[in-house]
Motif scaffolding. Structure first.
Motif, PDB file in Angstrom:
ATOM      1  N   ARG A 148      70.982  55.411  63.242  1.00 17.07           N
ATOM      2  CA  ARG A 148      72.442  55.279  63.121  1.00 17.07           C
ATOM      3  C   ARG A 148      73.143  56.553  63.612  1.00 17.07           C
ATOM      4  O   ARG A 148      74.113  56.490  64.359  1.00 17.07           O
ATOM      5  N   TRP A 149      72.653  57.715  63.154  1.00 11.08           N
ATOM      6  CA  TRP A 149      73.269  58.978  63.589  1.00 11.08           C
ATOM      7  C   TRP A 149      73.134  59.142  65.102  1.00 11.08           C
ATOM      8  O   TRP A 149      74.057  59.605  65.772  1.00 11.08           O
ATOM      9  N   ALA A 150      71.985  58.777  65.651  1.00 10.85           N
ATOM     10  CA  ALA A 150      71.772  58.891  67.098  1.00 10.85           C
ATOM     11  C   ALA A 150      72.702  57.950  67.856  1.00 10.85           C
ATOM     12  O   ALA A 150      73.262  58.323  68.901  1.00 10.85           O
ATOM     13  N   GLN A 151      72.886  56.734  67.340  1.00 10.65           N
ATOM     14  CA  GLN A 151      73.814  55.791  67.970  1.00 10.65           C
ATOM     15  C   GLN A 151      75.235  56.348  67.957  1.00 10.65           C
ATOM     16  O   GLN A 151      75.950  56.293  68.973  1.00 10.65           O
ATOM     17  N   ALA A 152      75.649  56.888  66.807  1.00  9.92           N
ATOM     18  CA  ALA A 152      76.996  57.451  66.690  1.00  9.92           C
ATOM     19  C   ALA A 152      77.183  58.614  67.654  1.00  9.92           C
ATOM     20  O   ALA A 152      78.213  58.711  68.341  1.00  9.92           O
ATOM     21  N   GLY A 187      82.946  55.199  63.501  1.00 10.81           N
ATOM     22  CA  GLY A 187      82.596  54.063  62.645  1.00 10.81           C
ATOM     23  C   GLY A 187      81.097  53.947  62.416  1.00 10.81           C
ATOM     24  O   GLY A 187      80.647  53.722  61.286  1.00 10.81           O
ATOM     25  N   VAL A 188      80.316  54.116  63.479  1.00 13.00           N
ATOM     26  CA  VAL A 188      78.854  54.058  63.337  1.00 13.00           C
ATOM     27  C   VAL A 188      78.371  55.235  62.485  1.00 13.00           C
ATOM     28  O   VAL A 188      77.470  55.086  61.652  1.00 13.00           O
ATOM     29  N   GLY A 189      79.003  56.391  62.662  1.00 14.45           N
ATOM     30  CA  GLY A 189      78.663  57.535  61.814  1.00 14.45           C
ATOM     31  C   GLY A 189      78.978  57.276  60.351  1.00 14.45           C
ATOM     32  O   GLY A 189      78.219  57.672  59.460  1.00 14.45           O
ATOM     33  N   ALA A 190      80.085  56.587  60.089  1.00 17.63           N
ATOM     34  CA  ALA A 190      80.430  56.223  58.708  1.00 17.63           C
ATOM     35  C   ALA A 190      79.385  55.270  58.134  1.00 17.63           C
ATOM     36  O   ALA A 190      79.023  55.380  56.956  1.00 17.63           O
ATOM     37  N   ALA A 192      76.252  55.279  58.890  1.00 17.38           N
ATOM     38  CA  ALA A 192      75.097  56.127  58.551  1.00 17.38           C
ATOM     39  C   ALA A 192      75.351  56.874  57.246  1.00 17.38           C
ATOM     40  O   ALA A 192      74.476  56.953  56.390  1.00 17.38           O
ATOM     41  N   LEU A 193      76.558  57.376  57.093  1.00 20.66           N
ATOM     42  CA  LEU A 193      76.909  58.116  55.881  1.00 20.66           C
ATOM     43  C   LEU A 193      76.818  57.228  54.646  1.00 20.66           C
ATOM     44  O   LEU A 193      76.407  57.666  53.585  1.00 20.66           O
ATOM     45  N   LEU A 194      77.169  55.948  54.819  1.00 20.09           N
ATOM     46  CA  LEU A 194      77.132  54.987  53.712  1.00 20.09           C
ATOM     47  C   LEU A 194      75.771  54.299  53.585  1.00 20.09           C
ATOM     48  O   LEU A 194      75.617  53.375  52.788  1.00 20.09           O
TER      49      LEU A 194
END
Length: 196
Positions: A148-152, A187-190, A192-194
């Protein structure tokens, strides 16, 4: 250069005045400032996302390593269990072959002891196997977050590239695409955060 009221512009003076006045002639100064600010903010957010991606990847590796250590310990316990089973089988064979009642009792005591030890060893091995499953699950969760982090981070890098192209081409639709890419990346980073 100025001499006695006479002012001569250098070749770049007009462009510098144009840029410092906010592009009053062409209306692009606001766009330039907006893109520059966007790029700085998104680059900062992207750096944080990249750090988080690296941290989750390191965690995933550490958890996978812990699972391997536990798996080795479980394997050792199962080998120990097998050794006790072999000793128990030999004691049973000896008990069954002997005709001396005192010897039979001695072998039966060994058999009972081996059975008790095997149950304790089995409980330890089962506990270690459960820990292996838990460590592997944690590793998988961290790898999912890493992705997820890599995608963001990737989407934010694309948004930054779009910002550069928008700045060079002065195309408004590219500026909109840049903002959309930035929003998607955040949004993708969010997610990952969630932990989604």
């Amino acid at each position: 250069m100025s001499s006695g009221g006479f002012h001569v512009h250098g070749p770049h003076d007009h462009e510098m005045e144009h840029a410092t006045q906010g592009g009053a002639h062409g209306g692009h100064g606001g766009m330039t400032n907006q893109i520059a600010l966007f790029t700085a903010v998104i680059a900062t957010v992207g750096a944080i996302f990249a750090y988080m991606g690296g941290a989750t990847q390191a965690n995933a590796g550490m958890y996978k390593n812990e699972a391997a250590i536990k798996k080795t310990a479980a394997s050792n316990q199962w080998n120990y269990f097998q050794a006790k089973s072999t000793k128990q089988s030999l004691a049973e064979l000896s008990r069954d072959l002997t005709t001396n009642p005192a010897e039979k009792d001695k072998y039966q005591a060994k058999i009972d002891r081996y059975e008790k030890e095997k149950n304790e060893i089995k409980a330890d091995a089962d506990k270690l196997e459960a820990e292996v499953v838990e460590w592997n699950k944690k590793s998988d969760e961290q790898m999912h977050l890493h992705h997820r982090w890599a995608q963001a981070t990737t989407v934010l890098q694309v948004a930054i590239a779009l910002a550069a192209i928008a700045l060079l081409t002065r195309k408004k639709w590219l500026e909109y695409a840049m903002f959309a890419g930035g929003a998607i990346g955040v949004g993708v980073g969010a997610m990952a955060l969630l932990h989604i």
